[in-house]
Structure formats: C-alpha cells, structure tokens
Scaffold this motif. Structure first.
Motif, mmCIF file in Angstrom:
data_model
loop_
_atom_site.group_PDB
_atom_site.id
_atom_site.type_symbol
_atom_site.label_atom_id
_atom_site.label_comp_id
_atom_site.label_asym_id
_atom_site.label_seq_id
_atom_site.Cartn_x
_atom_site.Cartn_y
_atom_site.Cartn_z
ATOM 1 N N ALA A 7 0.830 -1.222 0.000
ATOM 2 C CA ALA A 7 0.000 0.000 0.000
ATOM 3 C C ALA A 7 0.859 1.265 0.000
ATOM 4 O O ALA A 7 0.564 2.224 -0.718
ATOM 5 N N ARG A 8 1.915 1.272 0.789
ATOM 6 C CA ARG A 8 2.714 2.488 1.001
ATOM 7 C C ARG A 8 3.125 3.188 -0.296
ATOM 8 O O ARG A 8 2.910 4.390 -0.441
ATOM 9 N N PRO A 9 3.738 2.446 -1.262
ATOM 10 C CA PRO A 9 4.204 3.153 -2.466
ATOM 11 C C PRO A 9 3.057 3.753 -3.288
ATOM 12 O O PRO A 9 3.299 4.602 -4.139
ATOM 13 N N GLN A 10 1.839 3.293 -3.020
ATOM 14 C CA GLN A 10 0.725 3.777 -3.845
ATOM 15 C C GLN A 10 -0.070 4.899 -3.179
ATOM 16 O O GLN A 10 -0.994 5.435 -3.770
ATOM 17 N N ASP A 16 -3.624 11.484 -5.003
ATOM 18 C CA ASP A 16 -3.708 12.354 -6.176
ATOM 19 C C ASP A 16 -4.745 11.877 -7.180
ATOM 20 O O ASP A 16 -4.831 12.418 -8.276
ATOM 21 N N ARG A 17 -5.509 10.873 -6.837
ATOM 22 C CA ARG A 17 -6.538 10.312 -7.715
ATOM 23 C C ARG A 17 -5.938 9.810 -9.024
ATOM 24 O O ARG A 17 -6.502 10.006 -10.093
ATOM 25 N N GLU A 18 -4.782 9.217 -8.943
ATOM 26 C CA GLU A 18 -4.122 8.743 -10.150
ATOM 27 C C GLU A 18 -4.197 7.227 -10.276
ATOM 28 O O GLU A 18 -3.698 6.672 -11.236
ATOM 29 N N LEU A 19 -4.771 6.558 -9.307
ATOM 30 C CA LEU A 19 -4.870 5.104 -9.387
ATOM 31 C C LEU A 19 -6.110 4.703 -10.172
ATOM 32 O O LEU A 19 -7.075 5.464 -10.256
ATOM 33 N N THR A 20 -6.071 3.503 -10.698
ATOM 34 C CA THR A 20 -7.277 3.003 -11.356
ATOM 35 C C THR A 20 -8.349 2.761 -10.301
ATOM 36 O O THR A 20 -8.050 2.656 -9.110
ATOM 37 N N VAL A 21 -9.567 2.659 -10.766
ATOM 38 C CA VAL A 21 -10.693 2.546 -9.834
ATOM 39 C C VAL A 21 -10.532 1.355 -8.899
ATOM 40 O O VAL A 21 -10.718 1.461 -7.687
ATOM 41 N N TRP A 22 -10.117 0.192 -9.476
ATOM 42 C CA TRP A 22 -10.064 -1.020 -8.652
ATOM 43 C C TRP A 22 -8.931 -0.959 -7.652
ATOM 44 O O TRP A 22 -9.050 -1.385 -6.515
ATOM 45 N N ARG A 23 -7.813 -0.394 -8.109
ATOM 46 C CA ARG A 23 -6.706 -0.262 -7.177
ATOM 47 C C ARG A 23 -7.078 0.682 -6.036
ATOM 48 O O ARG A 23 -6.779 0.438 -4.877
ATOM 49 N N ALA A 24 -7.717 1.761 -6.415
ATOM 50 C CA ALA A 24 -8.128 2.739 -5.400
ATOM 51 C C ALA A 24 -9.088 2.097 -4.413
ATOM 52 O O ALA A 24 -9.019 2.338 -3.212
ATOM 53 N N ALA A 38 -3.550 5.419 6.824
ATOM 54 C CA ALA A 38 -4.541 6.502 6.750
ATOM 55 C C ALA A 38 -3.921 7.808 7.220
ATOM 56 O O ALA A 38 -4.185 8.876 6.670
ATOM 57 N N ALA A 39 -3.049 7.699 8.232
ATOM 58 C CA ALA A 39 -2.402 8.909 8.741
ATOM 59 C C ALA A 39 -1.494 9.524 7.680
ATOM 60 O O ALA A 39 -1.369 10.742 7.570
ATOM 61 N N GLN A 40 -0.876 8.652 6.881
ATOM 62 C CA GLN A 40 -0.006 9.180 5.807
ATOM 63 C C GLN A 40 -0.813 9.948 4.773
ATOM 64 O O GLN A 40 -0.401 11.006 4.302
ATOM 65 N N VAL A 41 -1.950 9.396 4.421
ATOM 66 C CA VAL A 41 -2.812 10.088 3.460
ATOM 67 C C VAL A 41 -3.278 11.416 4.059
ATOM 68 O O VAL A 41 -3.312 12.447 3.386
ATOM 69 N N SER B 154 8.393 10.934 -8.936
ATOM 70 C CA SER B 154 9.493 11.002 -7.970
ATOM 71 C C SER B 154 9.745 12.453 -7.544
ATOM 72 O O SER B 154 10.030 12.725 -6.383
ATOM 73 N N ARG B 155 9.604 13.383 -8.481
ATOM 74 C CA ARG B 155 9.789 14.783 -8.092
ATOM 75 C C ARG B 155 8.752 15.218 -7.070
ATOM 76 O O ARG B 155 9.062 15.870 -6.079
ATOM 77 N N LEU B 156 7.527 14.824 -7.327
ATOM 78 C CA LEU B 156 6.453 15.191 -6.391
ATOM 79 C C LEU B 156 6.712 14.592 -5.021
ATOM 80 O O LEU B 156 6.563 15.255 -3.992
#
Lengths: 492, 171
Positions: A7-10, A16-24, A38-41, B154-156
């Motif tokens: 989860a962390r890398p994503q 940023d709403r850049e993930l696909t719907v299913w991944r999100a 959740a705290a990171q988000v 990566s920049r972001l």
C-alpha cells in the motif's frame, strides 16, 4: 487483503486520484483498517491544505477534504466512457467508512434547507469571560436581521456569483451597524467596487454559511485559516424548550503554532453546536464556545444565537443606518456619490492624507507624524490587556515608517492593536468589518480611498486597494488616528 | 493576413490570460510579479505565433512559454524571493472565526510556506506547483515538461517529503 508494504508506495498516487478505480478501491479498504497508512494520506492532505493557504493567485481556494477528489476529477474522465467507473468511485466514497472530514449527510440537509431562507432574524447573546480567572466580564445581546437578495426562488436558477447582495443589521446597546446593498449612503459596497468571483463566493459563504448555517467550508474559506482541524459533525437529538431538535456538534482546533508567534495572534479553538428543526431542517439555535488560543481549557466567549425567525418581513428601516448626531461621513462609493462634508472640510482632509503619505513615501517620520494623533485610543471593555499607549503606537509607526522593516508583519500587528483599541472602524462596515458605530465619539470620521495602488505597487494593474483612514476633528483641522488597508483582490 | 493573425492571437490571449496569470503568480510566488511575467510571455508568444504549428494545444504552448519565462526570471533574481508584501487578504472583523488573530498567524505562515517552496530545487518546485495549484494530472505535467511519468512522481514525492520536513511545525 492488501498489506502495508504494497500500500505504502501507492498512497501518494491514491491521494492524487491517479490510481485506477479497482486499485483505489482495494487501497481504500486497506486504509479503513490501517490507521498508519490513513495517517499518511491525512498528512498529504494537510500539506495540500497548507499550501492552498499560500496560493498567491487566491484561486486554489481551500476546499473541504470531502470536495477535493471532485475538484480534481476531470470531465475527460467521464467523456472517455468511464462514467460508470466514476459513479462507482462516488458510491464507494460515500459508502466507505473512515473518510475524515466527510460532512454528515443529515447536516447536508440543513445546508440545503437554508438555501430557502430569504430573511432571517435572531438574537445573539455573547458572554465574555476574563482570561485570567474565568469570571464573567461582559454580556452583549444583539438583535440581528439579514435579508438576502435576490429572492430564494431566483437563487436556485442563478449562478452562485450572483448571490452577493444582502442587507444586514445588528443592534445592541453599543449602537447599531448596518450593511445595506441598496443604500450606499454611509458605507461603501465593497463587492461592487471589485466584483471578483473570489470575493463574491466569500460573501455567499459568509451569509448562507457562517451566519445562518455554519459549515466547515464557511469557516475555512473566508478566513483561509486552513490549518484548523475541523471534526465531522456528530449528530443526535436534544430537547430545547420542550421541542425535540436535531443537534449537530463539532470542534474546530487550529493547529498549534510553535514558532515565534505572539499568544494574542494565535487562532482560537472553537466548539460549535447547531440545533435544527427535524421537520424543516432550518437552524433553530447555534452555540459557539471560543477558548483561549494559548490555554485551550480556558473559555473566553460563548455566543448563543437563538430565536430564529425565517422569511418574515423585516421592520421598515431596519437596514438603514442613522449616524450619531454630529457625525459626518465622507462617502466615496464607486459612483462617486454623496458627501456630507463641506468642500472646505474635504480639502483639509485631503491635505492631511497627502501629508501623511508624503512622509511615508520618503520615510520621514516627522512629516508623517505631524498629522497624526497617536494618543487617541479607547480600550474596549472586554479587552483591557490589548490597550496600547500613545507612546507605543508612535514608536511602532516610527519603526515602520523609518525603516520600512518587515512591513507586512509590523502592519499586521499594528492594525490588530488598533482595531481593538479604537472603535473608529465601526464607522465602516463594508463586508467583513464589524464593530459598532462609536456613538461616544461623533468627532471621528472614516475615509476610504482606493488611490494607493500606484505607490504601493508600481504595476498595480486592475488591483483594487482599499485604504481606510480614520480621522479625528481637532481645532483647526483633522488628525489621523488610524490607517489600514486591504490587500488587493484581483479581478482575475 | 497580418491583421487576421493578430486577431486570432488576441482572441487566444484573452481566453488564456486568466489561467496564465494564475500560473505566473504561482510560479513567481508573488501576484505582483505576474503582470510582468505575463507581459514578457505575451511578447514571446506573439513573436513565435506565426511559427506555431498547432502540434500541441494552444494552451499547452502558452503554458510552456510562461513556464520558461518564469524560470528565467527566477534564475535572474536573487534567492531572496519571499516578498514582504506577502499575498493575503486583510479583513478586519470582530468575528472570531476570521479574527485578526487568525489572519495574523496566517500572515506569518504564508512567507514561511513560500520560503520552503523556494528552497526546493527548481524542477521539483515547478512540478509541485503545477500539480498542487494548477491541479494538473501526472500525465499532463509529463507532457508539458517533456519528462517521463515516473520522473513526475518522484519529483512530487521528494518535494512533498522535503516540505513536510520543513513545515513540520505547521502541519
């Protein structure tokens, strides 16, 4: 089930709403059960909110966390055949638990109902407490009237930008202050001089949101106090005066600022409660408890707004302002209207202002100070500790004029002090300025001009600067006792 | 022909100007620089308008020009980029929710945020501004700056990490 490692890398792309719907979707499920992720988000969201505060273009208005995903959602997404996916995302957003800052659905009903308000009257009781021992110092009862223009039915079909006109009247034993969109006789209609959409939205939020039905957006946007942490509304029911009402509670906690900020400059924590009629969803009562910014356990002020009456005809003349006997007000509205001063008085005032400005421009404090009266100051009854002496004021201005040092901060603190120690600002209630007409001081005069952009900024462009001088009549002329200005709202 | 071209350019510029102004203000960190930058960008755009082949959209083309102008302007100026006239609106009121106190705190905060932003490397700063303030998607930023998608991410990431460290007390 997704693990933290995957989860962390994503998380950033998710935020940023850049993930696909299913991944999100799967990530959101993970977040619902993982406070660390959740705290990171949440920390990303806080950074965004902080950055939005500092947006120089003033367009990335601070939005509620709930709205953020929608602002970013592009039309192209829908157009490329992903309408179903968007709807699914929306459904998940609404359905899934653990979304911080999401407004209670029931409170959305209240906001919706309040859109039907045309006029409102209520009584506001403000009780002030002493900062040191918590004893009650002062109580102020104010009768308020608000009338929104245009009418409610028109507001439904008109764009939001049109909803700028309103009339307001506040009356208590200190006097009365009114703002009337139709009578510009005594006050300047700021929204007409700079009809920027940002400003209009603020007026809209202030009236519909803050005064009538406080929402997180209403608190966040006009103040741009973006680092306040606002809890979601907690809903239950309550009996008030034999009536069963819906009760919504939440807290507003500004983030502590640990750097060199004076205690008096810190934002105050607030507890808010709104009671609404279960049938009509109109607001029936509002209570705000405001605490000491430095010592959050000390209560400073309780404001109770009650006895709401909606959509009744206001008494005639309630929005008209009657200046105290002997008071004279110079009006320079956008049409160059009406003046109650003689040409000679106007000339004198113009001279005084020009003199002061020439001192400011050249950094010559003697010239600047020659037309000032630094000793004039009234401490307000409930804030004796903010009283500044004439010597302090003089010294402060001397520092500013001679060294032009850190102009913004000095100015800010100066205006803060002045706004509390003189009631002169009460003369002007364009949008956003409150205060009461200083009936005790009919020798004061407020002059508003917009002519200073040229020297404050060489490339002033279409910026509208409002500068307010408050002057006091002395034998043989006038003296400046206060000077403030608003930063520009560009028409961009 | 020349007149026709001028009209087309005028129309385009009028449409794009508000967006470009906001971009310029954000890149410069100061709304008062925006007018100057925009003037320069307008001049450059007009000079090369005849050779603009519409390979990219007109907005993207103007965006790029404004980005270049802002970058050159920043390189020219000294590092002391935080304006004393911090952008902010001044509203005096007795209402506690937007009291002078909260505004004062904000006035103190805004220069600090911009100082932190200005300390970022130029490429990270631009990427972050495009993403946070202009709300551009990763793909749009990549196209605009001619960089791979991974570089945008990566920049972001790095920029955010650094800002979170620098503004730790305010978060």
């Amino acid at each position: 089930m997704m693990t933290c490692e995957t989860a962390r890398p994503q998380l950033e792309a998710f935020y940023d709403r850049e993930l696909t719907v299913w991944r999100a979707w799967s990530l959101r499920r993970h977040l619902a059960g993982c406070p660390a992720c959740a705290a990171q988000v949440h920390s990303l969201r806080r950074l965004d909110t902080l950055l939005a505060t500092a947006d120089p273009a003033r367009r990335a208005a601070v939005t509620t966390p709930f709205l953020l995903p929608f602002r970013r959602m592009r039309l192209s997404l829908a157009l490329t055949g992903s309408i179903a996916a968007s709807l699914l995302t929306l459904a998940l957003l609404l359905w899934l638990p653990g979304q911080p800052g999401r407004p209670t659905i029931a409170f959305a009903d209240v906001e919706q109902a309040m859109q039907n308000v045309q006029t409102a009257a209520w009584s506001e009781t403000d009780t002030f407490y002493d900062r040191s021992d918590g004893s009650k110092t002062n109580t102020l009862v104010t009768q308020a009237w608000v009338r929104l223009n245009p009418p409610a039915y028109a507001r439904r079909i008109l764009p939001t930008q049109v909803l700028t006109d309103y009339d307001r009247s506040l009356t208590n034993d200190q006097g009365r202050i009114t703002y009337s969109s139709r009578s510009r006789k005594y006050m300047i209609d700021r929204t007409n001089t700079t009809p920027g959409p940002e400003m209009q939205r603020q007026v809209h939020n202030l009236i519909l949101g803050q005064v009538l039905a406080p929402t997180s957006a209403a608190i966040r946007v006009p103040s741009r106090n973006a680092f306040a942490v606002i809890s979601p509304w907690q809903m239950d029911t309550d009996r008030v005066g034999g009536r069963r009402l819906l009760r919504f509670r939440r807290t507003v906690r500004p983030r502590p600022i640990t750097s060199v900020v004076k205690p008096s400059m810190r934002a105050a924590p607030i507890d808010e409660t709104v009671w609404a009629d279960p049938r009509t969803h109109f607001v029936a009562r509002v209570e705000r408890r405001i605490y000491d910014a430095w010592h959050p356990e000390r209560l400073l002020q309780v404001a109770v707004l009650a006895e709401y009456r909606y959509n009744v005809t206001p008494p005639p003349g309630v929005f008209d302002l009657t200046p105290p006997p002997g008071a004279k007000v110079l009006v320079q509205d956008w049409r160059g209207h009406a003046v109650t001063l003689t040409p000679e008085e106007q000339r004198q005032i113009q001279q005084v202002i020009t003199h002061s400005e020439s001192g400011w421009r050249t950094g010559d404090f003697a010239t600047f100070a020659a037309v000032w009266d630094f000793d004039y100051a009234h401490p307000l009854p409930n804030t004796p500790e903010t009283y500044r002496s004439g010597a302090w004021t003089r010294q402060n201005w001397q520092g500013i004029v001679e060294h032009q040092r850190d102009r913004w901060r000095s100015w800010q603190s100066h205006v803060e002090a002045q706004a509390r120690t003189t009631r002169a600002l009460g003369y002007l209630d364009a949008f956003g300025q409150s205060g009461f007409l200083p009936e005790s001081a009919p020798d004061l005069l407020a002059v508003k001009t917009e002519t200073h952009a040229a020297w404050m900024h060489s490339n002033g462009g279409d910026k509208a600067w409002e500068t307010t001088y408050t002057l006091r009549r002395v034998p043989g002329g006038w003296r400046i006792i206060h000077w403030s200005y608003r930063w520009p709202f560009t028409g961009q | 022909m020349q007149t026709d071209q001028r009209h087309r350019f005028d129309r385009l510029w009028r449409r794009a100007r508000p967006r470009l102004w906001r971009l310029a203000a954000r890149l410069a960190g100061d709304p008062d620089r925006a007018d100057d930058l925009l003037q320069e960008a307008c001049l450059r755009a007009w000079q090369s308008f005849a050779s603009f082949r519409h390979e990219a959209s007109a907005y993207t083309w103007l965006y790029r020009i404004t980005l270049n102008v802002a970058a050159q302007d920043r390189a020219r100026r000294t590092l002391d980029a935080v304006s004393l006239d911090a952008p902010g609106a001044f509203v005096l009121t007795a209402d506690p929710t937007h009291s002078p106190e909260s505004l004062a705190v904000e006035a103190d905060l805004i220069p600090r945020i911009w100082a932190a932003l200005n300390r970022l490397p130029e490429d990270q700063r631009t990427t972050l501004i495009l993403h946070v303030y202009e709300s551009l998607k990763y793909r749009e930023i990549a196209d605009l700056l001619h960089i791979p998608l991974g570089t945008v991410m990566s920049r972001l990431h790095t920029a955010r990490r650094r800002l979170q460290e620098e503004l730790h007390d305010d978060l």
